[in-house]
Design a protein around this motif. Structure first.
Motif, PDB file in Angstrom:
ATOM      1  N   HIS A   1       0.832  -1.264   0.082  1.00 24.36           N
ATOM      2  CA  HIS A   1       0.161   0.015   0.006  1.00 24.36           C
ATOM      3  C   HIS A   1       1.072   1.241  -0.100  1.00 24.36           C
ATOM      4  CE1 HIS A   1      -3.841  -2.064   0.567  1.00 24.36           C
ATOM      5  NE2 HIS A   1      -3.217  -2.672   1.470  1.00 24.36           N
ATOM      6  N   CYS A   2       0.575   2.138  -0.722  1.00 19.84           N
ATOM      7  CA  CYS A   2       1.167   3.490  -0.756  1.00 19.84           C
ATOM      8  C   CYS A   2       1.348   4.157   0.619  1.00 19.84           C
ATOM      9  CB  CYS A   2       0.232   4.739  -1.625  1.00 19.84           C
ATOM     10  SG  CYS A   2       1.015   6.020  -1.515  1.00 19.84           S
ATOM     11  N   GLU A   3       0.376   4.213   1.643  1.00 25.00           N
ATOM     12  CA  GLU A   3       0.646   4.881   2.702  1.00 25.00           C
ATOM     13  C   GLU A   3       1.855   3.792   3.782  1.00 25.00           C
ATOM     14  OE1 GLU A   3      -2.033   4.037   1.237  1.00 25.00           O
ATOM     15  OE2 GLU A   3      -3.224   5.945   1.058  1.00 25.00           O
ATOM     16  N   ALA A   4       1.960   2.818   3.298  1.00 20.13           N
ATOM     17  CA  ALA A   4       3.088   1.798   4.213  1.00 20.13           C
ATOM     18  C   ALA A   4       4.315   2.498   3.569  1.00 20.13           C
ATOM     19  CB  ALA A   4       2.828   0.561   3.649  1.00 20.13           C
ATOM     20  N   LEU A   5       4.554   3.304   2.720  1.00 25.00           N
ATOM     21  CA  LEU A   5       6.074   3.910   2.528  1.00 25.00           C
ATOM     22  C   LEU A   5       6.362   4.880   3.557  1.00 25.00           C
ATOM     23  CD1 LEU A   5       5.765   4.352  -1.155  1.00 25.00           C
ATOM     24  CD2 LEU A   5       7.155   2.883  -0.303  1.00 25.00           C
ATOM     25  N   GLN A   6       5.430   5.301   4.359  1.00 24.01           N
ATOM     26  CA  GLN A   6       5.865   5.922   5.484  1.00 24.01           C
ATOM     27  C   GLN A   6       6.830   5.383   6.625  1.00 24.01           C
ATOM     28  OE1 GLN A   6       1.660   8.449   5.315  1.00 24.01           O
ATOM     29  NE2 GLN A   6       3.163   9.162   7.232  1.00 24.01           N
ATOM     30  N   ALA A   7       6.780   4.151   6.579  1.00 26.25           N
ATOM     31  CA  ALA A   7       7.561   3.256   7.603  1.00 26.25           C
ATOM     32  C   ALA A   7       8.741   3.046   6.983  1.00 26.25           C
ATOM     33  CB  ALA A   7       6.967   2.029   7.846  1.00 26.25           C
TER      34      ALA A   7
ATOM     35  N   GLU B   1      -3.543  12.551 -10.799  1.00 26.43           N
ATOM     36  CA  GLU B   1      -3.257  13.675 -11.606  1.00 26.43           C
ATOM     37  C   GLU B   1      -3.249  13.399 -13.181  1.00 26.43           C
ATOM     38  OE1 GLU B   1       1.618  15.153 -11.965  1.00 26.43           O
ATOM     39  OE2 GLU B   1       0.565  15.737 -10.004  1.00 26.43           O
ATOM     40  N   ASN B   2      -4.035  14.256 -13.897  1.00 27.51           N
ATOM     41  CA  ASN B   2      -3.902  13.946 -15.284  1.00 27.51           C
ATOM     42  C   ASN B   2      -4.433  12.679 -15.601  1.00 27.51           C
ATOM     43  OD1 ASN B   2      -2.586  16.675 -15.875  1.00 27.51           O
ATOM     44  ND2 ASN B   2      -0.502  15.519 -15.693  1.00 27.51           N
ATOM     45  N   GLY B   3      -5.617  12.467 -14.659  1.00 28.10           N
ATOM     46  CA  GLY B   3      -6.222  11.318 -14.972  1.00 28.10           C
ATOM     47  C   GLY B   3      -5.700  10.108 -14.634  1.00 28.10           C
ATOM     48  N   LYS B   4      -4.356  10.163 -14.130  1.00 26.42           N
ATOM     49  CA  LYS B   4      -3.649   8.828 -13.683  1.00 26.42           C
ATOM     50  C   LYS B   4      -3.461   8.724 -12.025  1.00 26.42           C
ATOM     51  CE  LYS B   4      -1.470   8.785 -18.276  1.00 26.42           C
ATOM     52  NZ  LYS B   4      -2.288  10.057 -18.549  1.00 26.42           N
ATOM     53  N   SER B   5      -3.745   7.586 -11.584  1.00 22.46           N
ATOM     54  CA  SER B   5      -3.495   7.318 -10.122  1.00 22.46           C
ATOM     55  C   SER B   5      -2.049   7.115  -9.814  1.00 22.46           C
ATOM     56  CB  SER B   5      -4.447   6.116  -9.765  1.00 22.46           C
ATOM     57  OG  SER B   5      -4.182   5.948  -8.352  1.00 22.46           O
ATOM     58  N   GLN B   6      -1.715   7.904  -8.724  1.00 24.49           N
ATOM     59  CA  GLN B   6      -0.233   7.638  -8.372  1.00 24.49           C
ATOM     60  C   GLN B   6      -0.189   7.741  -6.959  1.00 24.49           C
ATOM     61  OE1 GLN B   6       1.526  11.208 -10.129  1.00 24.49           O
ATOM     62  NE2 GLN B   6       0.691  12.537  -8.554  1.00 24.49           N
ATOM     63  N   CYS B   7       1.042   7.146  -6.399  1.00 20.34           N
ATOM     64  CA  CYS B   7       1.560   7.421  -4.977  1.00 20.34           C
ATOM     65  C   CYS B   7       2.357   8.371  -5.096  1.00 20.34           C
ATOM     66  CB  CYS B   7       2.135   5.854  -4.623  1.00 20.34           C
ATOM     67  SG  CYS B   7       2.458   6.050  -2.663  1.00 20.34           S
ATOM     68  N   ALA B   8       1.819   9.616  -4.308  1.00 25.65           N
ATOM     69  CA  ALA B   8       2.611  10.749  -4.013  1.00 25.65           C
ATOM     70  C   ALA B   8       3.389  10.666  -2.704  1.00 25.65           C
ATOM     71  CB  ALA B   8       1.732  12.128  -4.221  1.00 25.65           C
ATOM     72  N   VAL B   9       4.749  10.871  -2.832  1.00 24.61           N
ATOM     73  CA  VAL B   9       5.450  10.685  -1.561  1.00 24.61           C
ATOM     74  C   VAL B   9       6.175  11.989  -1.374  1.00 24.61           C
ATOM     75  CG1 VAL B   9       7.551   9.475  -0.410  1.00 24.61           C
ATOM     76  CG2 VAL B   9       5.662   8.367  -1.894  1.00 24.61           C
ATOM     77  N   GLU B  10       6.244  12.566  -0.185  1.00 20.21           N
ATOM     78  CA  GLU B  10       7.234  13.452   0.159  1.00 20.21           C
ATOM     79  C   GLU B  10       8.359  13.114   1.279  1.00 20.21           C
ATOM     80  OE1 GLU B  10       5.367  17.302   0.767  1.00 20.21           O
ATOM     81  OE2 GLU B  10       3.814  17.003  -0.816  1.00 20.21           O
TER      82      GLU B  10
ATOM     83  N   MET C   1       0.668   4.153  -9.897  1.00 24.24           N
ATOM     84  CA  MET C   1      -0.391   2.814  -9.230  1.00 24.24           C
ATOM     85  C   MET C   1      -0.428   1.816 -10.407  1.00 24.24           C
ATOM     86  SD  MET C   1      -0.670   3.837  -6.177  1.00 24.24           S
ATOM     87  CE  MET C   1      -1.652   2.467  -5.560  1.00 24.24           C
ATOM     88  N   VAL C   2      -0.551   2.183 -11.562  1.00 22.82           N
ATOM     89  CA  VAL C   2      -0.754   1.280 -12.714  1.00 22.82           C
ATOM     90  C   VAL C   2      -0.089   1.636 -13.814  1.00 22.82           C
ATOM     91  CG1 VAL C   2      -2.469   0.539 -14.438  1.00 22.82           C
ATOM     92  CG2 VAL C   2      -3.155   0.964 -12.115  1.00 22.82           C
TER      93      VAL C   2
END
Length: 543
Positions: A26-32, A53-62, A77-78
């Motif tokens: 899962h994207c959120e798991a990257l916080q670990a 973003e622009n119709g495309k799903s992504q995992c946005a990390v900062e 994501m795909v």
């Protein structure tokens, strides 16, 4: 830090074998994910969430890499096809830009197949005050980009369960400097590097070039001598003399070094005459000569810069070192002051320092030498990058007012001299775009895709040849490329190409061939400018 594993896969058949890879967590798991092994204590993922973003799903990390390097990473994501693209920033950075630059029409990028990242280089805001701190200077010089590459690749490995197959970097202006810094200092980070209008000669570029362009166009009363409304007259005269040198009148000069224009041909006939609509005052003529020529050491006559703006670039001077009537605000002034007061000298100038205090001579130039191995990216010894299989594309607009294209030509030829022309040709190319301004725009076609040919070169071994440049679509300039903050009521004029038979034909697509040298002129006389040794191999400075 160890190797960054850019080259997890190679070979001529690999491009065809690349398959889309789905996330394994899962994207959120990257916080670990722990990043302290890369940036030190306190380095971590700040946020990770799915967005569109622009119709495309992504995992946005900062994320944060200690002490103050912020970065952003976008993970599809795909449809991720195992490629990573890191992009640079402009000016003195201080913000994160995800502009991919010279990738107009790149299908893989537009379809969202890349994981992408960028960084603010360790400080926030466009000012240069960060340069007074040793750590912040190093983060800006090289550390921010390198550590962002390492952190992004670690997160890619975790998110998709495998490393990227290929890693690319693309940047323009300071992003071009960042690109070359990677090739020179960290040859394993990226398989392919695209460096546009590189501020590689940082010390001289910001410490002397912009300072000279500003002061040369400032009269004793502090007002500009040449204003933007005078530029179309000058540009029209340059085209009248030099447009046809390449065999066609199209409003573009193919190789400006062949154009030997004398602005005195535009001088008003009566001595002391005020500027007229069809002629220039003697003061304007002298200022234009200074802007083209650049500063020289008064004792030896040696140039203090590698080169100035080229004939045909006149309309692009507006907003850089030529302001509209009613304004004294110049980008060249602000960037030079930021650099001189905060970055380029070992000894910080007094708070009262102004450009009028700067002496253009050898003594001043020699003060720039100490931080040359830290902030500059002019080392032509790319043998380690070549040995690692890296590919490099340089590009520059001939009408760039911010950074003379002669710097990029000088670097290209220094690489050839250092490694041998045949060896250099195996991994490096240079493209020069007639009529193109700084990183984008201009009278010539500036929308260009260098990412697709770079991918073909890296992944299939197909070296790039001619590439097509198209007229640009309207777009917002990326942050950091510099326009003045004008006083209320003062507007920046839109300087269209002169309405004459010289430019009556609309700009069309054109094919741009790799630079192969020219008999028209020598770009940089090794004995003619004081910093020719900056383009010789040197040991990088880390702090």
């Amino acid at each position: 830090m160890g190797q960054s594993n850019a080259r997890a896969a190679s070979g001529p058949d690999k491009a065809a074998a690349l398959q889309a890879v789905a996330p394994v967590m899962h994207c959120e798991a990257l916080q670990a994910q722990d990043l302290s092994d890369i940036g030190g204590a306190g380095s971590r993922v700040l946020t990770a969430s799915v967005n569109t973003e622009n119709g495309k799903s992504q995992c946005a990390v900062e994320g944060l890499l200690a002490p103050a390097i912020h970065f952003k990473l976008k993970l599809p994501m795909v449809g991720w096809t195992q490629r990573y693209l890191q992009v640079g920033c402009g000016g003195l950075c201080g913000s994160i830009s995800m502009d991919a630059g010279a990738a107009n029409g790149c299908a893989a990028l537009e379809s969202g197949e890349f994981a992408m990242a960028s960084t603010d280089m360790g400080h926030q805001g466009m000012g240069g005050e960060f340069g007074r701190d040793t750590q912040s200077r190093a983060d800006f010089a090289y550390r921010g980009v390198h550590l962002t590459a390492l952190a992004s690749k670690k997160l890619i490995q975790a998110f998709y369960g495998q490393r990227q197959a290929y890693a690319y970097f693309s940047g323009c202006s300071d992003g071009g400097r960042e690109a070359l810094m990677e090739a020179q200092r960290y040859p394993q980070d990226f398989n392919g590097i695209i460096a546009g209008a590189a501020a590689m000669n940082f010390q001289v570029q910001n410490g002397l070039y912009h300072a000279w362009q500003s002061t040369a166009n400032t009269s004793a009363d502090g007002k500009p001598v040449l204003t933007a409304d005078r530029l179309p007259l000058l540009h029209r005269a340059v085209l009248a003399q030099c447009d046809a040198l390449d065999g066609q009148r199209d409003g573009l000069i193919e190789d400006p070094r062949a154009c030997h224009f004398d602005p005195k041909t535009l001088q008003c006939p009566l001595p002391g005459a005020s500027p007229q609509s069809d002629c220039l005052s003697s003061a304007e003529v002298e200022t234009i000569r200074k802007l083209y020529d650049g500063p020289r050491d008064p004792a030896t006559g040696k140039r203090l810069t590698a080169g100035g703006p080229q004939p045909g670039s006149e309309l692009s001077w507006a907003g850089v070192f030529v302001a509209p009537q009613g304004s004294t605000e110049l980008f060249s002034t602000s960037i030079a002051m930021d650099a001189l007061k905060n970055l380029v000298f070992e000894e910080t100038p007094p708070a009262s320092f102004t450009l009028q205090d700067l002496v253009f001579n050898q003594a001043t130039f020699d003060k720039l030498r100490a931080r040359h191995p830290l902030l500059d990216a002019t080392n032509p010894d790319l043998s380690a990058f070549k040995a690692a299989g890296g590919k490099l594309i340089l590009w520059h607009g001939w009408s760039d007012p911010h950074i003379s294209p002669l710097n990029t030509i000088a670097y290209h030829e220094a690489v050839q001299t250092t490694l041998g022309a045949a060896q250099a040709a195996e991994f490096e190319r240079l493209y020069l775009l007639p009529g193109v301004y700084h990183c984008q725009g201009g009278e010539g076609p500036s929308a260009i895709d260098l990412l697709s040919p770079m991918m073909d070169w890296v992944e299939q071994g197909a070296a790039p040849g001619k590439v097509q440049a198209l007229p640009p679509a309207p777009r917002t300039a990326p942050s950091g490329f510099g326009m003045p903050k004008l006083p209320p009521g003062v507007a920046m004029p839109v300087l269209a190409p002169p309405a004459s038979d010289l430019t009556a034909t609309p700009v069309k697509a054109r094919w741009i061939s790799p630079y192969a040298g020219s008999a028209s002129a020598v770009p940089v006389d090794a004995s003619g400018w004081m910093g020719s040794d900056f383009f010789l191999p040197y040991t990088p400075r880390m702090r």
